[in-house]
Design an enzyme around this catalytic site. Structure first.
Site, mmCIF file in Angstrom:
data_model
loop_
_atom_site.group_PDB
_atom_site.id
_atom_site.type_symbol
_atom_site.label_atom_id
_atom_site.label_comp_id
_atom_site.label_asym_id
_atom_site.label_seq_id
_atom_site.Cartn_x
_atom_site.Cartn_y
_atom_site.Cartn_z
ATOM 1 N N PRO A 11 0.616 -1.094 0.095
ATOM 2 C CA PRO A 11 -0.192 -0.245 0.040
ATOM 3 C C PRO A 11 1.372 1.650 0.354
ATOM 4 O O PRO A 11 1.779 1.280 1.078
ATOM 5 C CB PRO A 11 -0.325 0.182 0.628
ATOM 6 C CG PRO A 11 -0.197 -0.975 2.066
ATOM 7 C CD PRO A 11 0.811 -1.737 1.242
ATOM 8 N N ASN A 12 0.444 2.274 -1.081
ATOM 9 C CA ASN A 12 0.724 3.874 -0.645
ATOM 10 C C ASN A 12 2.077 3.516 -1.813
ATOM 11 O O ASN A 12 2.555 4.660 -2.082
ATOM 12 C CB ASN A 12 1.590 4.460 0.275
ATOM 13 C CG ASN A 12 -0.477 3.845 1.578
ATOM 14 O OD1 ASN A 12 -1.120 4.523 1.099
ATOM 15 N ND2 ASN A 12 -0.066 3.597 2.716
ATOM 16 N N ARG A 19 5.205 10.584 -2.346
ATOM 17 C CA ARG A 19 4.599 10.377 -1.027
ATOM 18 C C ARG A 19 6.141 10.818 -0.068
ATOM 19 O O ARG A 19 7.376 10.113 -1.091
ATOM 20 C CB ARG A 19 4.395 9.037 -1.098
ATOM 21 C CG ARG A 19 3.969 8.616 0.047
ATOM 22 C CD ARG A 19 4.469 7.268 0.530
ATOM 23 N NE ARG A 19 3.906 6.419 1.853
ATOM 24 C CZ ARG A 19 4.410 5.165 2.004
ATOM 25 N NH1 ARG A 19 4.903 4.196 0.843
ATOM 26 N NH2 ARG A 19 4.331 4.958 3.303
ATOM 27 N N TYR A 24 11.218 8.125 0.845
ATOM 28 C CA TYR A 24 11.222 7.142 -0.365
ATOM 29 C C TYR A 24 11.618 7.593 -1.242
ATOM 30 O O TYR A 24 12.242 7.201 -2.571
ATOM 31 C CB TYR A 24 9.493 6.387 -0.443
ATOM 32 C CG TYR A 24 9.318 6.546 1.113
ATOM 33 C CD1 TYR A 24 9.942 5.359 1.345
ATOM 34 C CD2 TYR A 24 8.071 7.387 1.736
ATOM 35 C CE1 TYR A 24 8.816 4.830 2.620
ATOM 36 C CE2 TYR A 24 8.060 6.752 3.216
ATOM 37 C CZ TYR A 24 8.278 5.067 3.645
ATOM 38 O OH TYR A 24 7.424 5.080 4.715
ATOM 39 N N ASN A 75 8.009 -6.097 -1.116
ATOM 40 C CA ASN A 75 7.968 -4.692 -0.555
ATOM 41 C C ASN A 75 6.468 -4.543 0.309
ATOM 42 O O ASN A 75 5.882 -4.007 -0.275
ATOM 43 C CB ASN A 75 8.586 -3.076 -0.740
ATOM 44 C CG ASN A 75 8.598 -2.564 -0.166
ATOM 45 O OD1 ASN A 75 8.047 -2.549 1.017
ATOM 46 N ND2 ASN A 75 8.865 -1.458 -0.251
ATOM 47 N N ALA A 78 3.309 -0.790 4.579
ATOM 48 C CA ALA A 78 2.933 -1.061 5.849
ATOM 49 C C ALA A 78 2.514 -2.508 6.723
ATOM 50 O O ALA A 78 2.798 -2.819 7.500
ATOM 51 C CB ALA A 78 1.768 -0.022 6.536
ATOM 52 N N GLU A 99 12.172 -9.596 1.280
ATOM 53 C CA GLU A 99 11.782 -8.580 1.584
ATOM 54 C C GLU A 99 12.800 -7.557 1.360
ATOM 55 O O GLU A 99 13.709 -7.638 1.140
ATOM 56 C CB GLU A 99 11.405 -9.133 2.854
ATOM 57 C CG GLU A 99 10.729 -7.068 3.644
ATOM 58 C CD GLU A 99 10.934 -7.805 5.064
ATOM 59 O OE1 GLU A 99 11.749 -8.893 5.433
ATOM 60 O OE2 GLU A 99 10.267 -6.946 5.842
ATOM 61 N N HIS A 101 12.527 -3.252 1.332
ATOM 62 C CA HIS A 101 12.702 -1.804 1.350
ATOM 63 C C HIS A 101 12.690 -0.327 1.207
ATOM 64 O O HIS A 101 14.142 -0.737 1.415
ATOM 65 C CB HIS A 101 11.778 -1.243 3.402
ATOM 66 C CG HIS A 101 11.602 -2.355 3.877
ATOM 67 N ND1 HIS A 101 9.985 -2.283 3.824
ATOM 68 C CD2 HIS A 101 11.702 -3.494 4.310
ATOM 69 C CE1 HIS A 101 9.313 -3.544 4.146
ATOM 70 N NE2 HIS A 101 10.193 -4.615 4.512
ATOM 71 N N ARG A 108 13.730 3.548 11.921
ATOM 72 C CA ARG A 108 12.566 4.697 12.217
ATOM 73 C C ARG A 108 11.973 4.260 13.468
ATOM 74 O O ARG A 108 12.468 4.036 14.649
ATOM 75 C CB ARG A 108 12.140 4.292 10.691
ATOM 76 C CG ARG A 108 12.501 5.190 9.792
ATOM 77 C CD ARG A 108 11.737 4.739 8.225
ATOM 78 N NE ARG A 108 10.555 5.948 8.461
ATOM 79 C CZ ARG A 108 9.513 5.085 7.308
ATOM 80 N NH1 ARG A 108 9.748 4.762 6.863
ATOM 81 N NH2 ARG A 108 8.780 6.481 7.788
HETATM 82 C C1 DQA Z 1 8.090 0.625 3.583
HETATM 83 C C2 DQA Z 1 8.350 0.736 4.956
HETATM 84 C C3 DQA Z 1 7.346 0.484 5.886
HETATM 85 O O1 DQA Z 1 7.589 0.653 6.996
HETATM 86 C C4 DQA Z 1 6.052 1.779 5.629
HETATM 87 O O2 DQA Z 1 4.529 1.599 5.663
HETATM 88 C C5 DQA Z 1 6.562 1.540 3.831
HETATM 89 C C6 DQA Z 1 7.439 1.869 2.706
HETATM 90 C C7 DQA Z 1 9.839 1.318 2.608
HETATM 91 O O3 DQA Z 1 9.604 0.433 1.287
HETATM 92 O O4 DQA Z 1 10.510 1.744 3.224
HETATM 93 O O5 DQA Z 1 4.865 1.776 3.083
HETATM 94 O O6 DQA Z 1 8.151 -0.728 3.346
#
Ligand code: DQA
Length: 145
Positions: A11-12, A19, A24, A75, A78, A99, A101, A108
């Site tokens: 998501p997002n 964003r 990011y 990825n 959240a 995984e 990110h 964080r």
């Molecule tokens: C994320 C890190 C997560 O904590 C966050 O909720 C994201 C992006 C990253 O790519 O750094 O949406 O996965």
């Protein structure tokens, strides 16, 4: 040609580039897709690159990967911090899981320090922005079967 490497984003991440760019980066998700594709091609793989804001859709794609992928990069965004459903799907996927990110969640807020997805992943790449995805694709290609 081997089966593709699935690269899934949660998501997002469709908002990438606009964003919280200070966290990011300014690469869009399409930029990330192109970088993953180039890296995978150089390693002899195709990719299936998808993003969803919906947990169940991600579960469906992980289940699809059981038959159709040689490895999976995710990825989870959240959902990594919350989703037992993603963990259960990944535990059943039967192909290597990496995984990834963009940011480094360990540096964080405390609620980002736990990842359900990590329990099913061979390894984790985080903190390198869009390059995290490329490195994860390379790792997945190395693990693929
Ligand atoms: C994320 C890190 C997560 O904590 C966050 O909720 C994201 C992006 C990253 O790519 O750094 O949406 O996965």
């Amino acid at each position: 040609m081997p089966k593709p490497i699935y690269v899934l984003s949660g998501p997002n991440l469709n908002l990438l580039g606009t964003r919280e760019p200070e966290i990011y980066g300014r690469d869009t998700l399409e930029d990330v897709r192109k970088r993953c594709e180039a890296r995978a091609t150089s390693l002899g793989y195709e990719i299936v690159f998808r993003q969803s804001n919906h947990e169940g859709e991600l579960v469906d794609w992980i289940q699809e990967a059981r038959e159709k992928a040689s490895a999976l990069v995710i990825n989870p965004a959240a959902y990594g911090h919350t989703s037992v459903a993603l963990l259960d799907a990944l535990k059943a996927v039967g192909v290597p899981v990496v995984e990834c990110h963009l940011s480094n969640p360990a540096a964080r807020e405390a609620f980002r320090h736990h990842s359900y997805v990590s329990l099913a992943a061979t390894g984790l790449v985080s903190g390198f922005g869009a390059a995290s995805y490329e490195l994860a694709v390379e790792a997945a290609a190395g693990l693929a079967r």
